[in-house]
Design an enzyme around this catalytic site. Sequence first.
Site, short mmCIF file in Angstrom:
data_model
loop_
_atom_site.label_atom_id
_atom_site.label_comp_id
_atom_site.label_asym_id
_atom_site.label_seq_id
_atom_site.Cartn_x
_atom_site.Cartn_y
_atom_site.Cartn_z
N TYR A 1 0.85 -1.20 0.00
CA TYR A 1 0.00 0.00 0.00
C TYR A 1 0.88 1.24 0.00
CZ TYR A 1 -4.90 -1.19 0.28
OH TYR A 1 -6.16 -1.57 -0.04
N GLU B 1 -0.43 4.84 -0.48
CA GLU B 1 -1.19 6.09 -0.66
C GLU B 1 -0.27 7.29 -0.51
OE1 GLU B 1 -2.40 3.56 1.10
OE2 GLU B 1 -4.60 3.55 1.08
N ARG C 1 -1.68 -2.30 -18.45
CA ARG C 1 -2.84 -1.43 -18.31
C ARG C 1 -2.54 -0.36 -17.27
NH1 ARG C 1 -7.00 -2.85 -21.05
NH2 ARG C 1 -6.04 -4.38 -22.39
N ASP D 1 -6.30 13.81 -25.02
CA ASP D 1 -6.37 12.41 -24.59
C ASP D 1 -5.78 11.61 -25.73
OD1 ASP D 1 -6.94 9.79 -24.18
OD2 ASP D 1 -9.06 10.06 -23.68
N THR E 1 -3.54 6.25 -21.81
CA THR E 1 -3.35 4.94 -21.21
C THR E 1 -1.95 4.49 -21.57
OG1 THR E 1 -4.33 3.98 -23.19
CG2 THR E 1 -5.76 4.15 -21.27
N LYS F 1 -1.57 0.78 -24.98
CA LYS F 1 -1.91 0.69 -26.41
C LYS F 1 -0.60 0.78 -27.21
CE LYS F 1 -6.64 2.34 -25.71
NZ LYS F 1 -6.82 3.07 -24.46
N1 DSN Z 1 -11.39 0.49 -25.10
C1 DSN Z 1 -10.42 1.39 -25.68
C2 DSN Z 1 -10.38 1.33 -27.15
O1 DSN Z 1 -10.56 0.23 -27.65
O2 DSN Z 1 -10.16 2.32 -27.81
C3 DSN Z 1 -10.58 2.79 -25.24
O3 DSN Z 1 -11.11 2.89 -24.01
#
Ligand code: DSN
Length: 439
Positions: free
Chosen positions: A54, A56, A237, A201, A228, A231
Amino acid sequence: MFTFDEVQKQDPEVYKTLIGEMRRELEGVELIASENYVTPAVLQALGSHFTNKYSEGYPGRRYYAGQKFTDQVETIAIERAKALFGCDHANVQASSGAAANIAVYTAWMEIGDTILGMDLTHGGHLTHGAPVTHMAKFYNFVRYKMKDVETGEIDYEGLREVAKKEKPKIILAGFSAFPRTIDYAAIKSIADDVGAIAMADMAHIAGLIAAGVLRNPFDDGFEVFTTTTHKTLRGPRGALIMSKGTVGNPLKAPEKTIENLPTLIDRSIFPGLQGGPHMHQTAAIAVALGEAQKPEFKAYSQQILKNAKHMAQQFMEKGCKLVTNGTDNHLMVMDCVKSFGINGKQTEEIWEHININTSKSTIPDDENPPYKPSGVRIGTPAMTTRGMKEPEIEKLVDFMMKAIEIRNDDAALDTLKGEVQEFCCSYPVPAIDPAAWET
Ligand code: DSN
């Protein structure tokens, strides 16, 4: 070899699913634009003992004892993010992209304030104000669209007029199904005109930005950048929130100024939105960001773009209709109704039958509902990780077109699936070795 021998001994039921997923990933083609395959190093960090801890708070200011190594690893992740994206501050604790976006909204806006974001069917994201989200109840989301769906051009002057009328606090540039480039300078100038902050974003293309093969919104003066990490950035993630400004004391609520954005965002994540950060995830993000700093990552990112362009060209030469008639990034959106006379769900299912995964997608102002939309989104990051280049991309397009042609013949589809499987098994997936299930 990456094995799960302890799970195998202790929990055969779960073990079967772990092996099943490994095998599915190796034997299938992954064209879901938001997915990728992590390296063994990222996977090991993700499976590390940091999951026990933990933490925080933030490095140097935690609420629990025993933070020597969590502080070190979080600082490594922060410094790597700052160096890669060229910003003053990075928060690496958001559990994923939706939390990152919500944290920015709540850091900067009051309930009822307005935010301009791209329409979902034109490529925007659910968290950019889709009416089904909780955020849409708290804030006034106003959506903008492409001016011309044949080119992907956005109506920036129209957006300026909307902004003057709506007086947003944030203008959001970002997407999850938009295949073209955004003019960040134009958005920033509109934001300046109306006293809003410009927020990007970049979840889909952050890896391409980090590699320097696509433009960085910070270079056009954006104040905030969320992404994120799983990707094109090819990490675990997770998410990053990056901003301009100076880091202050997270224990004190600061005034809402651009200079204070780092502190506002840090406080918005913790204690505002989340409790204990996922330190195993942070460690894996640090490893992935280290990989993204290497020259190989730039070469990888360049190839993602080449593969996507080539794939789009191939589909169009074969008579398929793509939204905006091509791509400038890693993804394309196909209008399946115009291309094949069937919807995106049906197309996705036919390709899934032959082990090729795509994701159904709305097309601009789609007349069909999101669960049975007219389109399919296709992207090249994952197969580029497996070493595929233009010749292999052509082979994939051939498989996909053939499947559409023989879609009513299950036996023929089964035979084609065997060919796809054999083809893609010769392109290894990092950290997956068939010996894991063959022994
Ligand atoms: N689920 C993601 C995507 O496929 O673009 C975005 O949140």
